[in-house]
Design a protein around this motif. Structure first.
Motif, mmCIF file in Angstrom:
data_model
loop_
_atom_site.group_PDB
_atom_site.id
_atom_site.type_symbol
_atom_site.label_atom_id
_atom_site.label_comp_id
_atom_site.label_asym_id
_atom_site.label_seq_id
_atom_site.Cartn_x
_atom_site.Cartn_y
_atom_site.Cartn_z
ATOM 1 N N LYS A 102 0.829 -1.198 0.000
ATOM 2 C CA LYS A 102 0.000 0.000 0.000
ATOM 3 C C LYS A 102 0.870 1.259 0.000
ATOM 4 O O LYS A 102 1.882 1.320 0.698
ATOM 5 C CB LYS A 102 -0.929 0.025 1.220
ATOM 6 N N ALA A 103 0.457 2.247 -0.794
ATOM 7 C CA ALA A 103 1.212 3.490 -0.906
ATOM 8 C C ALA A 103 1.142 4.290 0.393
ATOM 9 O O ALA A 103 0.134 4.251 1.114
ATOM 10 C CB ALA A 103 0.668 4.320 -2.060
ATOM 11 N N MET A 104 2.208 5.005 0.679
ATOM 12 C CA MET A 104 2.273 5.879 1.840
ATOM 13 C C MET A 104 2.963 7.171 1.421
ATOM 14 O O MET A 104 3.995 7.138 0.757
ATOM 15 C CB MET A 104 3.057 5.234 2.987
ATOM 16 N N ALA A 105 2.412 8.313 1.816
ATOM 17 C CA ALA A 105 3.021 9.599 1.499
ATOM 18 C C ALA A 105 2.449 10.656 2.433
ATOM 19 O O ALA A 105 1.300 10.547 2.898
ATOM 20 C CB ALA A 105 2.764 9.987 0.046
ATOM 21 N N LEU A 106 3.242 11.660 2.693
ATOM 22 C CA LEU A 106 2.796 12.741 3.572
ATOM 23 C C LEU A 106 1.597 13.467 2.971
ATOM 24 O O LEU A 106 0.697 13.904 3.701
ATOM 25 C CB LEU A 106 3.947 13.725 3.809
ATOM 26 N N VAL A 107 1.570 13.572 1.655
ATOM 27 C CA VAL A 107 0.461 14.273 1.005
ATOM 28 C C VAL A 107 -0.864 13.557 1.238
ATOM 29 O O VAL A 107 -1.932 14.196 1.275
ATOM 30 C CB VAL A 107 0.743 14.437 -0.511
ATOM 31 N N MET A 108 -0.848 12.245 1.409
ATOM 32 C CA MET A 108 -2.072 11.509 1.702
ATOM 33 C C MET A 108 -2.658 11.953 3.041
ATOM 34 O O MET A 108 -3.875 12.130 3.176
ATOM 35 C CB MET A 108 -1.790 9.999 1.725
ATOM 36 N N LYS A 163 -8.480 7.176 10.803
ATOM 37 C CA LYS A 163 -9.640 6.313 11.050
ATOM 38 C C LYS A 163 -10.937 7.105 10.963
ATOM 39 O O LYS A 163 -11.943 6.611 10.418
ATOM 40 C CB LYS A 163 -9.505 5.641 12.416
ATOM 41 N N ASP A 164 -10.940 8.323 11.500
ATOM 42 C CA ASP A 164 -12.134 9.170 11.412
ATOM 43 C C ASP A 164 -12.496 9.434 9.951
ATOM 44 O O ASP A 164 -13.676 9.422 9.572
ATOM 45 C CB ASP A 164 -11.899 10.499 12.130
ATOM 46 N N HIS A 165 -11.473 9.662 9.136
ATOM 47 C CA HIS A 165 -11.690 9.938 7.717
ATOM 48 C C HIS A 165 -12.313 8.730 7.015
ATOM 49 O O HIS A 165 -13.246 8.875 6.199
ATOM 50 C CB HIS A 165 -10.363 10.305 7.060
ATOM 51 N N CYS A 166 -11.808 7.552 7.334
ATOM 52 C CA CYS A 166 -12.313 6.337 6.680
ATOM 53 C C CYS A 166 -13.723 5.978 7.150
ATOM 54 O O CYS A 166 -14.478 5.333 6.413
ATOM 55 C CB CYS A 166 -11.358 5.174 6.939
ATOM 56 N N VAL A 174 -11.177 3.890 2.110
ATOM 57 C CA VAL A 174 -11.270 2.529 2.632
ATOM 58 C C VAL A 174 -10.141 2.301 3.628
ATOM 59 O O VAL A 174 -8.974 2.555 3.318
ATOM 60 C CB VAL A 174 -11.170 1.494 1.483
ATOM 61 N N ILE A 175 -10.497 1.840 4.803
ATOM 62 C CA ILE A 175 -9.510 1.672 5.870
ATOM 63 C C ILE A 175 -8.401 0.704 5.474
ATOM 64 O O ILE A 175 -7.251 0.859 5.891
ATOM 65 C CB ILE A 175 -10.201 1.197 7.175
ATOM 66 N N ALA A 176 -8.718 -0.266 4.625
ATOM 67 C CA ALA A 176 -7.715 -1.254 4.215
ATOM 68 C C ALA A 176 -6.550 -0.597 3.472
ATOM 69 O O ALA A 176 -5.420 -1.086 3.539
ATOM 70 C CB ALA A 176 -8.355 -2.323 3.338
ATOM 71 N N ASP A 177 -6.832 0.502 2.770
ATOM 72 C CA ASP A 177 -5.771 1.196 2.040
ATOM 73 C C ASP A 177 -4.789 1.895 2.971
ATOM 74 O O ASP A 177 -3.649 2.160 2.591
ATOM 75 C CB ASP A 177 -6.378 2.230 1.079
ATOM 76 N N TYR A 178 -5.249 2.187 4.185
ATOM 77 C CA TYR A 178 -4.418 2.910 5.143
ATOM 78 C C TYR A 178 -3.906 2.027 6.279
ATOM 79 O O TYR A 178 -3.082 2.466 7.081
ATOM 80 C CB TYR A 178 -5.206 4.084 5.750
ATOM 81 N N GLN A 179 -4.408 0.778 6.365
ATOM 82 C CA GLN A 179 -4.066 -0.073 7.493
ATOM 83 C C GLN A 179 -2.562 -0.316 7.640
ATOM 84 O O GLN A 179 -2.041 -0.277 8.758
ATOM 85 C CB GLN A 179 -4.807 -1.407 7.396
#
Length: 230
Positions: A102-108, A163-166, A174-179
């Motif tokens: 899964k991608a990770m970046a500060l901009v996310m 989590k609040d955003h998802c 989708v929480i799975a994209d950020y898990q």
């Protein structure tokens, strides 16, 4: 460094740790000095099962240069610079940073903060839910040096915001994209606490608990953090 350590020993000061930031000259110096691996030190205190999955061949220390002292000098980490480098990796525009696919970046994270509306302070009575400001995300050379800005990115507050955003039905997050990022931030947040000798947070009170023995429970936590990066 060896001359300084020897000079201190002659005056009764026994060095057992050295540290420095991540500058290339420091990394080269530490690599040159290091002769003792993590396995050499940890295997005297932990079983093979307890050490499974750890980077044990990494060299982390060297013998004290004084011939009468049987002391191992550990090349210790330095938390403020480490956590800044960790956060800066998320801001590296030329790096496709991924964890567990899964991608990770500060901009996310920045986009999540903007979507929360927390940045809109139209009236003096506006209530902010999170601790972030534009300075956390729009970094320049000065802001990259601010430790508190770096530490607050992989924090419990940031995890709560994600989590609040998802959970917000007004977007398709989708929480799975950020898990994977949440899992990583959870461990890094604890790593910072361990580094500061701090127990789990209880409300606004932090209980200080120093690591004073090899099998301290924080060491076990630290091993779990390191295994996460496999």
């Amino acid at each position: 460094i060896r001359k300084i350590i020897m000079s201190l020993a002659l005056y009764g000061f026994v060095v057992d740790t050295i540290t420095g930031d991540g500058a290339s000259e420091n990394r080269l110096t530490f690599k040159t000095l290091a002769t003792i691996t993590a396995r050499d030190i940890l295997s005297d205190h932990f079983t093979a099962d307890e050490l499974k999955g750890l980077p044990l061949d990494f060299k982390i220390g060297f013998n004290h240069p004084h011939p009468m002292l049987e002391v191992i000098i550990v090349i210790g980490g330095e938390m403020p610079h480490w956590v800044k480098k960790f956060r800066n990796a998320f801001d590296n525009k030329s790096r496709d940073l991924k964890f567990r696919g899964k991608a990770m970046a500060l901009v996310m994270i920045y986009e999540i903060w903007l979507a929360s509306g927390d940045q809109r302070m139209n009236v003096t009575a506006s209530l902010r839910r999170y601790i972030f400001t534009h300075d956390h995300f729009n970094l320049n050379a000065y802001l990259k040096m601010r430790v508190f800005l770096a530490v607050q990115i992989p924090s419990a507050t940031c995890i709560r915001m994600i989590k609040d955003h998802c959970e917000d039905t007004s977007n398709d997050a989708v929480i799975a994209d950020y898990q994977p990022m949440i899992d990583l931030f959870t461990k890094v947040d604890r790593l910072v606490d361990i580094w500061n000798g701090t127990n789990h947070k209880k409300g606004k009170v932090r209980n200080v608990e120093l690591i004073n023995k090899p099998k301290h429970r924080h060491i076990t936590e630290l091993f779990d953090v390191l295994r996460l990066f496999e």
